[in-house]
Design an enzyme around this catalytic site. Structure first.
Site, PDB file in Angstrom:
ATOM      1  CG  PHE A   6      34.395  17.748  78.011  1.00  0.00           C
ATOM      2  CD1 PHE A   6      33.530  17.855  76.925  1.00  0.00           C
ATOM      3  CD2 PHE A   6      35.498  18.578  78.056  1.00  0.00           C
ATOM      4  CE1 PHE A   6      33.763  18.775  75.918  1.00  0.00           C
ATOM      5  CE2 PHE A   6      35.752  19.503  77.060  1.00  0.00           C
ATOM      6  CZ  PHE A   6      34.875  19.597  75.981  1.00  0.00           C
ATOM      7  CG  ASP A   7      28.422  13.715  81.457  1.00  0.00           C
ATOM      8  OD1 ASP A   7      28.772  13.006  82.419  1.00  0.00           O
ATOM      9  OD2 ASP A   7      27.450  13.439  80.731  1.00  0.00           O
ATOM     10  CG  LEU A   8      32.522   8.906  79.901  1.00  0.00           C
ATOM     11  CD1 LEU A   8      33.493   9.209  78.768  1.00  0.00           C
ATOM     12  CD2 LEU A   8      33.144   7.921  80.895  1.00  0.00           C
ATOM     13  CG  ASP A   9      28.191   7.365  80.413  1.00  0.00           C
ATOM     14  OD1 ASP A   9      29.178   6.978  79.768  1.00  0.00           O
ATOM     15  OD2 ASP A   9      27.827   6.828  81.476  1.00  0.00           O
ATOM     16  CB  ILE A 162      30.726  20.585  78.325  1.00  0.00           C
ATOM     17  CG1 ILE A 162      31.295  21.993  78.141  1.00  0.00           C
ATOM     18  CG2 ILE A 162      30.013  20.129  77.047  1.00  0.00           C
ATOM     19  CD1 ILE A 162      32.364  22.103  77.075  1.00  0.00           C
TER      20      ILE A 162
END
Length: 212
Positions: A6-9, A162
């Site tokens: 997973f990406d964060l921002d 994602i």
């Protein structure tokens, strides 16, 4: 899928106030005559920060100074000017209960990403948080994911990325990973599909329907 990054921002959290205000702070400290509004700076959310400052400043010479000034504010104030997207916790719980290994893969330095993940109580969901180094090492999403795949001993053919921006999808593609784009962040449908997203999801809940 065995492994999901997973990406964060723009994917797990909405960081707009903290990022844009910290950019404004840096530009003000550099005595720039015209300071963009928060809305005018949303394109900076997601891509590597130094590259965004090069575009904002028009040259490469002051970009490192701008990053340092940005971090003055972001490290104490900006990283907490952030909100968890509604429903993302439930999505992570469901995926974890289904046996998927979950990781964070962000261009943000991991020293900040770790603090944000802990601040929102997301640590139990993730095996590890992968981010860049403060000196810019692995700020490119392709480099970051290549490193993360090796560290996680993950099979690219059984892995998903994602994220909400094109560099998430491009970085995934460079490593043989399928990408799923999210539209509730800061990238558009055209941007994500054009960068190779297999699916796009309008809400966090829709992510579950794209994962087998």
């Amino acid at each position: 899928m065995d492994t999901i990054f997973f990406d964060l921002d723009g994917t797990l959290t909405d960081p707009k106030p903290g990022i844009t205000r910290s950019i404004q702070y840096a530009l003000q400290k550099l005595d720039r005559p015209a300071i963009p509004t928060e809305d005018e700076l949303t394109w900076c959310i997601g891509p590597p920060l130094r590259a965004s400052f090069v575009k904002l400043l028009g040259d490469d010479r002051e970009a490192d100074r701008a990053v340092a000034l940005y971090r003055e504010r972001f490290s104490d104030i900006g990283l907490y000017e952030n909100e968890l997207y509604d429903g993302i916790g439930e999505v992570l719980t469901t995926l974890g209960n289904a046996g998927h290994r979950l990781f964070v893969a962000t261009s943000k330095p991991h020293v900040f990403a770790d603090r944000i993940i802990d601040h929102f109580g997301l640590r139990p969901h993730f095996t590890r948080v992968f981010g860049s180094e403060l000196d810019g090492t692995r700020v490119d999403k392709g480099d970051l994911l290549g490193y993360a795949l090796k560290e996680a001993a993950a099979d690219p053919s059984k892995t998903l990325m994602i994220g909400d921006r094109s560099h998430d999808m491009v970085g995934a593609g460079h490593n043989g990973i399928k990408g799923i784009g999210v539209l509730y962040g800061y990238g558009s449908r055209d941007e994500l599909i054009g960068a190779g997203a297999l699916h796009v999801c309008a809400t966090p809940a829709e992510i579950l329907g794209c994962i087998s």
